[in-house]
Scaffold this motif. Structure first.
Motif, short mmCIF file in Angstrom:
data_model
loop_
_atom_site.label_atom_id
_atom_site.label_comp_id
_atom_site.label_asym_id
_atom_site.label_seq_id
_atom_site.Cartn_x
_atom_site.Cartn_y
_atom_site.Cartn_z
N VAL A 115 0.83 -1.20 0.00
CA VAL A 115 0.00 0.00 0.00
C VAL A 115 0.87 1.26 0.00
O VAL A 115 0.62 2.20 -0.76
CB VAL A 115 -0.95 -0.01 1.20
N LEU A 116 1.89 1.28 0.84
CA LEU A 116 2.70 2.49 0.95
C LEU A 116 3.52 2.75 -0.31
O LEU A 116 3.88 3.89 -0.59
CB LEU A 116 3.64 2.38 2.16
N GLN A 117 3.82 1.71 -1.09
CA GLN A 117 4.59 1.89 -2.31
C GLN A 117 3.72 1.94 -3.56
O GLN A 117 4.23 2.14 -4.67
CB GLN A 117 5.62 0.76 -2.46
N GLY A 118 2.41 1.75 -3.41
CA GLY A 118 1.51 1.87 -4.55
C GLY A 118 1.59 0.72 -5.53
O GLY A 118 1.39 0.91 -6.73
N PHE A 119 1.84 -0.50 -5.04
CA PHE A 119 1.91 -1.66 -5.93
C PHE A 119 0.52 -2.22 -6.22
O PHE A 119 -0.48 -1.76 -5.66
CB PHE A 119 2.82 -2.74 -5.31
N GLU A 120 0.48 -3.23 -7.10
CA GLU A 120 -0.79 -3.77 -7.59
C GLU A 120 -1.04 -5.16 -6.99
O GLU A 120 -0.31 -6.11 -7.28
CB GLU A 120 -0.75 -3.87 -9.12
N LEU A 121 -2.11 -5.27 -6.21
CA LEU A 121 -2.49 -6.54 -5.60
C LEU A 121 -3.86 -6.95 -6.13
O LEU A 121 -4.80 -6.15 -6.16
CB LEU A 121 -2.53 -6.42 -4.08
N LEU A 122 -3.99 -8.20 -6.54
CA LEU A 122 -5.21 -8.67 -7.17
C LEU A 122 -6.43 -8.46 -6.28
O LEU A 122 -7.46 -7.94 -6.74
CB LEU A 122 -5.08 -10.16 -7.52
N THR A 123 -6.35 -8.85 -5.03
CA THR A 123 -7.53 -8.81 -4.18
C THR A 123 -8.02 -7.39 -3.90
O THR A 123 -9.22 -7.16 -3.79
CB THR A 123 -7.26 -9.54 -2.85
N SER A 124 -7.12 -6.43 -3.80
CA SER A 124 -7.57 -5.06 -3.59
C SER A 124 -8.19 -4.49 -4.86
O SER A 124 -9.17 -3.74 -4.82
CB SER A 124 -6.41 -4.17 -3.13
N ASN A 125 -7.64 -4.88 -6.03
CA ASN A 125 -8.22 -4.43 -7.29
C ASN A 125 -9.59 -5.06 -7.54
O ASN A 125 -10.39 -4.52 -8.31
CB ASN A 125 -7.28 -4.76 -8.45
N MET A 126 -9.85 -6.19 -6.91
CA MET A 126 -11.17 -6.80 -7.02
C MET A 126 -12.23 -5.99 -6.30
O MET A 126 -13.43 -6.20 -6.53
CB MET A 126 -11.14 -8.23 -6.48
N MET A 127 -11.81 -5.08 -5.44
CA MET A 127 -12.75 -4.17 -4.81
C MET A 127 -12.86 -2.87 -5.58
O MET A 127 -13.97 -2.38 -5.84
CB MET A 127 -12.34 -3.86 -3.36
N THR A 128 -11.74 -2.30 -5.98
CA THR A 128 -11.77 -0.95 -6.56
C THR A 128 -12.28 -0.92 -7.99
O THR A 128 -13.02 -0.01 -8.36
CB THR A 128 -10.36 -0.33 -6.50
N PRO A 144 -11.61 -7.14 -16.30
CA PRO A 144 -10.94 -8.44 -16.48
C PRO A 144 -9.51 -8.31 -16.97
O PRO A 144 -8.65 -9.13 -16.61
CB PRO A 144 -11.83 -9.15 -17.51
N LEU A 145 -9.24 -7.28 -17.79
CA LEU A 145 -7.88 -7.10 -18.29
C LEU A 145 -6.92 -6.82 -17.14
O LEU A 145 -5.83 -7.42 -17.05
CB LEU A 145 -7.84 -5.96 -19.31
N ASN A 146 -7.30 -5.92 -16.25
CA ASN A 146 -6.44 -5.61 -15.11
C ASN A 146 -6.26 -6.81 -14.21
O ASN A 146 -5.15 -7.11 -13.75
CB ASN A 146 -7.03 -4.44 -14.32
N TRP A 147 -7.34 -7.53 -13.97
CA TRP A 147 -7.25 -8.69 -13.09
C TRP A 147 -6.32 -9.76 -13.64
O TRP A 147 -5.55 -10.37 -12.88
CB TRP A 147 -8.64 -9.28 -12.85
N VAL A 148 -6.36 -9.98 -14.95
CA VAL A 148 -5.49 -10.99 -15.54
C VAL A 148 -4.02 -10.55 -15.45
O VAL A 148 -3.15 -11.34 -15.07
CB VAL A 148 -5.89 -11.25 -17.01
N ILE A 149 -3.75 -9.30 -15.79
CA ILE A 149 -2.38 -8.80 -15.73
C ILE A 149 -1.83 -8.87 -14.30
O ILE A 149 -0.72 -9.34 -14.06
CB ILE A 149 -2.30 -7.35 -16.26
N VAL A 150 -2.64 -8.41 -13.35
CA VAL A 150 -2.19 -8.39 -11.96
C VAL A 150 -2.08 -9.79 -11.39
O VAL A 150 -1.16 -10.09 -10.62
CB VAL A 150 -3.15 -7.52 -11.12
N LEU A 151 -3.00 -10.68 -11.78
CA LEU A 151 -2.93 -12.07 -11.31
C LEU A 151 -1.60 -12.70 -11.69
O LEU A 151 -0.90 -13.28 -10.84
CB LEU A 151 -4.10 -12.87 -11.90
N PHE A 152 -1.22 -12.60 -12.95
CA PHE A 152 0.03 -13.23 -13.38
C PHE A 152 1.24 -12.48 -12.83
O PHE A 152 2.28 -13.10 -12.55
CB PHE A 152 0.06 -13.31 -14.91
N GLY A 153 1.13 -11.17 -12.67
CA GLY A 153 2.23 -10.44 -12.05
C GLY A 153 2.45 -10.86 -10.60
O GLY A 153 3.58 -11.09 -10.16
N ASN A 154 1.36 -10.96 -9.84
CA ASN A 154 1.46 -11.45 -8.46
C ASN A 154 2.05 -12.85 -8.40
O ASN A 154 2.86 -13.16 -7.52
CB ASN A 154 0.09 -11.46 -7.80
#
Length: 281
Positions: A115-128, A144-154
């Motif tokens: 959170v403090l560094q502004g990274f991308e987490l799948l579960t938080s993006n599932m809310m926003t 769905p595009l963001n979720w797929v990108i973030v899922l594989f990045g995580n």
């Protein structure tokens, strides 16, 4: 503060004498008291929608790299929790509840760093992202595009940490850590039934959403840390399941020889945990 009045002083010494004879008192306490320590619930929702819009407008490669970093940060928290729990085998036998509470207490460092560094987490993006889509601030396909990108990045960040920074570095390649890592992976992916994984994921992501919501409402860093810490502490100590956290712990157990195949992990845990995350949001 800028002085907008006019003084009949042309020399610095004259100005100093004027201030001495005409003291000026500035009071900021009343103005500061009018600023709430947290945002209102409506302002929090607005801030989360704005965050989703910014993520939507970000470059895809930036989103992916931020997601990789988030997977690594969350893995550090999971590693710290496993190190504490594995090293407290004597205490586990006498008081297992205390060990769960202590393991849960150290885990939130991962989400704090995210959170403090502004990274991308799948579960938080599932809310926003659903919030922004509902408000029609972003197109539906961005979700769905963001979720797929973030899922594989995580996933990449989690696997990198598990394989390179933990397994091949041999930092926990002794007992009792090996046995605990194997047992923990089986406890997460092999022992529970499908419906148990599903319900645990809902409980976890509810608390993760609370953490992100509270952190968004906090105005300064220390408050954000506490806002994140308490809900995450609860979900880990109680044994709920977080899909990204287990992208680290379960593959790590497989690397250390747990009686679990990659296919079985994906079939039984991966799809169900992602589905339950989506179901909650």
């Amino acid at each position: 503060m800028l002085w907008t009045g006019r003084l009949a002083c042309t020399h610095p010494r004259e100005f100093e004498v004027y201030l001495r004879d005409h003291p000026v008192t500035l009071s900021l306490s009343s103005a500061m008291d009018d600023v709430p320590s947290t945002l209102s619930q409506a302002r929090i929702a607005q801030s989360l929608v704005k965050a989703a819009i910014a993520k939507h407008n970000d470059r895809y490669e930036n989103v992916f790299l931020k997601a990789v970093a988030a997977g690594a940060m969350l893995s550090f928290g999971g590693l710290l929790s496993e190190v504490l729990s594995a090293g407290a085998s004597g205490l586990t036998q006498s008081n297992p509840g205390i060990v769960k509470v202590l393991g849960g207490f150290v885990f939130p460092v991962g989400l704090v760093m995210i959170v403090l560094q502004g990274f991308e987490l799948l579960t938080s993006n599932m809310m926003t992202f659903p919030m922004a889509v509902i408000k029609k601030e972003i197109p539906w396909w961005s979700l769905p595009l963001n979720w797929v990108i973030v899922l594989f990045g995580n996933l990449v960040g989690s696997l990198f940490t598990a394989a390179i920074l933990v397994h091949y570095s041999a930092i926990v390649s002794t007992e009792p850590y090996i046995s605990y890592i194997q047992t923990f992976a089986l406890h997460k992916a092999a022992d529970p039934h499908w419906h148990q994984i599903f319900l645990r994921g809902i409980g976890c992501n509810w608390l993760v959403s609370v953490a992100i919501w509270q952190a968004t409402g906090a105005r300064e860093t220390i408050s954000k840390i506490f806002a994140i810490w308490i809900p995450i502490w609860i979900f880990v100590a109680c044994g709920f399941d977080h899909v990204v956290a287990n992208m680290f712990s379960v593959p790590l157990g497989i690397m250390f020889g747990a009686d679990l195949t990659v296919a079985a992990y994906i079939r039984k845990y991966g799809f169900q945990s992602i589905h339950c995350s989506f179901t909650y949001y």
